[in-house]
Design an enzyme around this catalytic site. Sequence first.
Site, PDB file in Angstrom:
ATOM      1  N   SER A 144      49.019  42.392  44.128  1.00  0.00           N
ATOM      2  CA  SER A 144      47.893  41.911  44.934  1.00  0.00           C
ATOM      3  C   SER A 144      48.107  42.168  46.413  1.00  0.00           C
ATOM      4  CB  SER A 144      47.743  40.394  44.769  1.00  0.00           C
ATOM      5  OG  SER A 144      47.461  40.048  43.460  1.00  0.00           O
ATOM      6  N   HIS A 165      44.965  48.394  41.249  1.00  0.00           N
ATOM      7  CA  HIS A 165      44.720  46.962  41.436  1.00  0.00           C
ATOM      8  C   HIS A 165      43.444  46.552  40.710  1.00  0.00           C
ATOM      9  CE1 HIS A 165      43.817  43.339  44.211  1.00  0.00           C
ATOM     10  NE2 HIS A 165      44.697  42.990  43.302  1.00  0.00           N
ATOM     11  N   GLU A 177      40.954  49.168  42.428  1.00  0.00           N
ATOM     12  CA  GLU A 177      41.388  49.832  43.660  1.00  0.00           C
ATOM     13  C   GLU A 177      42.528  50.784  43.281  1.00  0.00           C
ATOM     14  OE1 GLU A 177      40.501  46.580  47.172  1.00  0.00           O
ATOM     15  OE2 GLU A 177      42.347  46.315  46.040  1.00  0.00           O
ATOM     16  N   ASN A 215      41.597  42.163  48.842  1.00  0.00           N
ATOM     17  CA  ASN A 215      42.394  40.993  49.218  1.00  0.00           C
ATOM     18  C   ASN A 215      42.584  40.854  50.719  1.00  0.00           C
ATOM     19  OD1 ASN A 215      42.606  40.018  46.657  1.00  0.00           O
ATOM     20  ND2 ASN A 215      44.614  40.919  46.241  1.00  0.00           N
TER      21      ASN A 215
HETATM   22  C1  LIG Z   1      44.040  38.004  43.782  1.00  0.00           C
HETATM   23  C2  LIG Z   1      43.872  39.295  43.017  1.00  0.00           C
HETATM   24  O1  LIG Z   1      44.813  40.256  43.468  1.00  0.00           O
HETATM   25  C3  LIG Z   1      42.496  39.921  43.053  1.00  0.00           C
HETATM   26  C4  LIG Z   1      41.480  39.161  42.225  1.00  0.00           C
HETATM   27  O2  LIG Z   1      41.417  39.291  41.030  1.00  0.00           O
HETATM   28  S1  LIG Z   1      40.466  38.128  43.083  1.00  0.00           S
HETATM   29  C5  LIG Z   1      39.462  37.389  41.836  1.00  0.00           C
HETATM   30  C6  LIG Z   1      38.278  38.256  41.478  1.00  0.00           C
HETATM   31  N1  LIG Z   1      37.491  37.554  40.521  1.00  0.00           N
HETATM   32  C7  LIG Z   1      36.417  36.825  40.849  1.00  0.00           C
HETATM   33  O3  LIG Z   1      36.000  36.779  42.006  1.00  0.00           O
HETATM   34  C8  LIG Z   1      35.808  36.068  39.711  1.00  0.00           C
HETATM   35  C9  LIG Z   1      34.641  35.210  40.164  1.00  0.00           C
HETATM   36  N2  LIG Z   1      34.078  34.517  39.008  1.00  0.00           N
HETATM   37  C10 LIG Z   1      33.208  35.128  38.162  1.00  0.00           C
HETATM   38  O4  LIG Z   1      32.809  36.280  38.332  1.00  0.00           O
HETATM   39  C11 LIG Z   1      32.702  34.295  37.013  1.00  0.00           C
HETATM   40  O5  LIG Z   1      32.844  32.936  37.350  1.00  0.00           O
HETATM   41  C12 LIG Z   1      33.453  34.585  35.671  1.00  0.00           C
HETATM   42  C13 LIG Z   1      33.096  35.993  35.190  1.00  0.00           C
HETATM   43  C14 LIG Z   1      34.949  34.455  35.788  1.00  0.00           C
HETATM   44  C15 LIG Z   1      33.007  33.585  34.613  1.00  0.00           C
HETATM   45  O6  LIG Z   1      31.623  33.568  34.576  1.00  0.00           O
HETATM   46  P1  LIG Z   1      30.806  32.296  34.019  1.00  0.00           P
HETATM   47  O7  LIG Z   1      29.388  32.701  33.954  1.00  0.00           O
HETATM   48  O8  LIG Z   1      31.173  31.098  34.791  1.00  0.00           O
HETATM   49  O9  LIG Z   1      31.451  32.016  32.630  1.00  0.00           O
HETATM   50  P2  LIG Z   1      31.211  32.673  31.225  1.00  0.00           P
HETATM   51  O10 LIG Z   1      29.788  32.421  30.777  1.00  0.00           O
HETATM   52  O11 LIG Z   1      32.311  32.150  30.383  1.00  0.00           O
HETATM   53  O12 LIG Z   1      31.439  34.223  31.439  1.00  0.00           O
HETATM   54  C16 LIG Z   1      30.466  35.134  31.909  1.00  0.00           C
HETATM   55  C17 LIG Z   1      30.491  36.351  31.032  1.00  0.00           C
HETATM   56  O13 LIG Z   1      31.777  36.969  31.129  1.00  0.00           O
HETATM   57  C18 LIG Z   1      32.373  37.052  29.832  1.00  0.00           C
HETATM   58  N3  LIG Z   1      33.820  36.820  29.994  1.00  0.00           N
HETATM   59  C19 LIG Z   1      34.402  35.912  30.804  1.00  0.00           C
HETATM   60  N4  LIG Z   1      35.732  36.043  30.724  1.00  0.00           N
HETATM   61  C20 LIG Z   1      35.980  37.052  29.844  1.00  0.00           C
HETATM   62  C21 LIG Z   1      37.144  37.678  29.351  1.00  0.00           C
HETATM   63  N5  LIG Z   1      38.356  37.299  29.763  1.00  0.00           N
HETATM   64  N6  LIG Z   1      37.025  38.690  28.456  1.00  0.00           N
HETATM   65  C22 LIG Z   1      35.811  39.115  28.063  1.00  0.00           C
HETATM   66  N7  LIG Z   1      34.654  38.577  28.512  1.00  0.00           N
HETATM   67  C23 LIG Z   1      34.749  37.544  29.378  1.00  0.00           C
HETATM   68  C24 LIG Z   1      31.705  35.992  29.011  1.00  0.00           C
HETATM   69  O14 LIG Z   1      31.728  36.305  27.631  1.00  0.00           O
HETATM   70  C25 LIG Z   1      30.296  35.992  29.577  1.00  0.00           C
HETATM   71  O15 LIG Z   1      29.521  37.030  29.004  1.00  0.00           O
HETATM   72  P3  LIG Z   1      27.924  36.843  28.840  1.00  0.00           P
HETATM   73  O16 LIG Z   1      27.407  36.447  30.197  1.00  0.00           O
HETATM   74  O17 LIG Z   1      27.459  38.175  28.420  1.00  0.00           O
HETATM   75  O18 LIG Z   1      27.788  35.780  27.816  1.00  0.00           O
HETATM   76  N1  LIG Z   2      45.778  36.550  39.001  1.00  0.00           N
HETATM   77  C1  LIG Z   2      45.002  37.403  39.621  1.00  0.00           C
HETATM   78  O1  LIG Z   2      43.841  37.096  39.910  1.00  0.00           O
HETATM   79  C2  LIG Z   2      45.507  38.761  39.969  1.00  0.00           C
HETATM   80  C3  LIG Z   2      44.577  39.775  40.234  1.00  0.00           C
HETATM   81  C4  LIG Z   2      45.051  41.073  40.561  1.00  0.00           C
HETATM   82  C5  LIG Z   2      46.412  41.308  40.616  1.00  0.00           C
HETATM   83  N2  LIG Z   2      47.284  40.290  40.338  1.00  0.00           N
HETATM   84  C6  LIG Z   2      48.714  40.608  40.353  1.00  0.00           C
HETATM   85  O2  LIG Z   2      49.107  40.902  39.007  1.00  0.00           O
HETATM   86  C7  LIG Z   2      50.447  40.442  38.793  1.00  0.00           C
HETATM   87  C8  LIG Z   2      50.452  39.454  37.646  1.00  0.00           C
HETATM   88  O3  LIG Z   2      49.595  38.371  37.921  1.00  0.00           O
HETATM   89  P1  LIG Z   2      49.096  37.402  36.756  1.00  0.00           P
HETATM   90  O4  LIG Z   2      48.036  36.556  37.351  1.00  0.00           O
HETATM   91  O5  LIG Z   2      48.838  38.167  35.511  1.00  0.00           O
HETATM   92  O6  LIG Z   2      50.418  36.509  36.555  1.00  0.00           O
HETATM   93  P2  LIG Z   2      50.819  35.631  35.284  1.00  0.00           P
HETATM   94  O7  LIG Z   2      51.738  34.577  35.796  1.00  0.00           O
HETATM   95  O8  LIG Z   2      49.619  35.233  34.502  1.00  0.00           O
HETATM   96  O9  LIG Z   2      51.652  36.662  34.370  1.00  0.00           O
HETATM   97  C9  LIG Z   2      52.840  37.273  34.760  1.00  0.00           C
HETATM   98  C10 LIG Z   2      53.605  37.634  33.489  1.00  0.00           C
HETATM   99  O10 LIG Z   2      54.695  38.489  33.829  1.00  0.00           O
HETATM  100  C11 LIG Z   2      55.807  38.115  33.012  1.00  0.00           C
HETATM  101  N3  LIG Z   2      57.008  38.597  33.683  1.00  0.00           N
HETATM  102  C12 LIG Z   2      57.572  38.142  34.840  1.00  0.00           C
HETATM  103  N4  LIG Z   2      58.652  38.883  35.134  1.00  0.00           N
HETATM  104  C13 LIG Z   2      58.780  39.831  34.155  1.00  0.00           C
HETATM  105  C14 LIG Z   2      59.692  40.898  33.890  1.00  0.00           C
HETATM  106  N5  LIG Z   2      60.710  41.160  34.733  1.00  0.00           N
HETATM  107  N6  LIG Z   2      59.506  41.671  32.789  1.00  0.00           N
HETATM  108  C15 LIG Z   2      58.477  41.429  31.944  1.00  0.00           C
HETATM  109  N7  LIG Z   2      57.577  40.432  32.138  1.00  0.00           N
HETATM  110  C16 LIG Z   2      57.728  39.643  33.235  1.00  0.00           C
HETATM  111  C17 LIG Z   2      55.714  36.597  32.919  1.00  0.00           C
HETATM  112  O11 LIG Z   2      56.441  36.120  31.803  1.00  0.00           O
HETATM  113  C18 LIG Z   2      54.202  36.408  32.780  1.00  0.00           C
HETATM  114  O12 LIG Z   2      53.785  36.410  31.422  1.00  0.00           O
HETATM  115  C19 LIG Z   2      50.923  39.897  40.141  1.00  0.00           C
HETATM  116  O13 LIG Z   2      51.561  40.926  40.834  1.00  0.00           O
HETATM  117  C20 LIG Z   2      49.626  39.495  40.823  1.00  0.00           C
HETATM  118  O14 LIG Z   2      49.733  39.461  42.216  1.00  0.00           O
HETATM  119  C21 LIG Z   2      46.862  39.033  40.010  1.00  0.00           C
END
Ligand SMILES: C[C@H](O)CC(=O)SCCNC(=O)CCNC(=O)[C@H](O)C(C)(C)COP(=O)(O)OP(=O)(O)OC[C@H]1O[C@@H](n2cnc3c(N)ncnc32)[C@H](O)[C@@H]1OP(=O)(O)O
Ligand SMILES: NC(=O)c1ccc[n+]([C@@H]2O[C@H](COP(=O)([O-])OP(=O)(O)OC[C@H]3O[C@@H](n4cnc5c(N)ncnc54)[C@H](O)[C@@H]3O)[C@@H](O)[C@H]2O)c1
Length: 309
Positions: A144, A165, A177, A215
């Site tokens: 991330s 990413h 990304e 991010n």
């Molecule tokens: C920090 C990192 O590095 C970077 C990141 O990842 S930052 C985070 C980025 N993510 C976001 O911003 C997520 C924001 N949240 C959302 O978009 C929505 O709240 C959400 C998609 C997670 C859930 O949506 P919500 O409407 O509340 O719930 P829900 O009805 O259960 O899900 C919406 C749809 O997605 C589907 N879905 C949700 N999770 C799923 C999964 N894991 N697998 C498959 N489908 C999934 C559901 O089946 C549903 O489909 P439908 O609308 O066709 O029935």
């Molecule tokens: N959570 C998010 O929204 C998100 C989105 C994009 C990227 N990421 C990045 O993806 C990575 C994983 O995040 P996450 O949310 O899936 O974390 P998570 O805690 O859900 O999962 C991490 C997994 O890695 C395993 N693990 C740790 N060290 C290990 C090793 N040496 N060998 C094998 N397995 C190992 C752990 O047992 C765990 O199951 C991080 O680098 C995070 O920054 C997270």
Amino acid sequence: MAFLTHHICRGLSSSAVRHVVIKNVTIIGGGQMGAGIAQVAASTGHAVTLVDTNEDILKKAVKGIEGNLKRVVKKKFADKPEAGEEFIGKAMQNVSTSTDAGSVVQGTDLVLEAIVENLKVKQDLFGGLDKLAPAHTIFASNTSSLSITDIASSTNRLDRFGGLHFFNPVPVMRLVEVIATSSTSQETFDSLLNFSKMLGKTTVSCKDTPGFMVNRLLLPYILDAVRMYERGDGSKEDIDIAMKLGCGYPMGPFELSDYVGLDTMKFIMDGWSAANPDNPMFAQSEVLNKLVSEGKFGKKTGEGFYKYK
Ligand SMILES: C[C@H](O)CC(=O)SCCNC(=O)CCNC(=O)[C@H](O)C(C)(C)COP(=O)(O)OP(=O)(O)OC[C@H]1O[C@@H](n2cnc3c(N)ncnc32)[C@H](O)[C@@H]1OP(=O)(O)O
Ligand SMILES: NC(=O)c1ccc[n+]([C@@H]2O[C@H](COP(=O)([O-])OP(=O)(O)OC[C@H]3O[C@@H](n4cnc5c(N)ncnc54)[C@H](O)[C@@H]3O)[C@@H](O)[C@H]2O)c1
């Protein structure tokens, strides 16, 4: 097995660009991200080996993949339940698991890690695998916030190393990304772009800058929301409502933090704080530190800013 193909870039008819067609993928880390990427890769016809530290985590990951595929199928094959069952069966056949990354990388085209957000742990992983994986194998990180260049420095394949990413939840979020360092070869970058597209994702091309695109913009916003809450300027519930109804975001900043994982949020913040000690944006947050020290990592542990039990 790798397939080296030639394709002609539009507008560059005389120059052929080579890229590795990625068919066999090793995904290290079976948490939220690794399992999600494995699900999407398997359901688009890739052979996936998912690796984690123990069998219980892997069993949970595989169960989660099957459950989420059922959600996908409910929608995609609403009128054709048999075709839906076949889709799930085929995808699940494409998934195998292992607790020993070293023993499975021999036949892999891509090693993609989604383990803990810690530079040393990621470097140790790739440094070890570099000696075992075939020469053609591309390494990529789903980090991330860490520098891909720093992670890659533990290997001797700087040209075959990049960033991929994904976003949480991977099956739903449409972006990837794709990150190139100054050493990533064009062939590697094209292979990663092509792989992401095969997964049905839209790609953006990023430089290896902190937080890439999403991010770099998202984290300061979330951290500002936490400061607002810490100052007592609003409740977390009201701040979440404000951003959902005022901006049309699907989740407010506290819901999203719980969804991402507060442990991951803290790893990101600590890393950026160490690199920018004078930037108040990344100063320690008492609230975040307390929740993490209590093991309240958000949705995945049942409690974070909110309770999920
Ligand atoms: C920090 C990192 O590095 C970077 C990141 O990842 S930052 C985070 C980025 N993510 C976001 O911003 C997520 C924001 N949240 C959302 O978009 C929505 O709240 C959400 C998609 C997670 C859930 O949506 P919500 O409407 O509340 O719930 P829900 O009805 O259960 O899900 C919406 C749809 O997605 C589907 N879905 C949700 N999770 C799923 C999964 N894991 N697998 C498959 N489908 C999934 C559901 O089946 C549903 O489909 P439908 O609308 O066709 O029935
Ligand atoms: N959570 C998010 O929204 C998100 C989105 C994009 C990227 N990421 C990045 O993806 C990575 C994983 O995040 P996450 O949310 O899936 O974390 P998570 O805690 O859900 O999962 C991490 C997994 O890695 C395993 N693990 C740790 N060290 C290990 C090793 N040496 N060998 C094998 N397995 C190992 C752990 O047992 C765990 O199951 C991080 O680098 C995070 O920054 C997270």
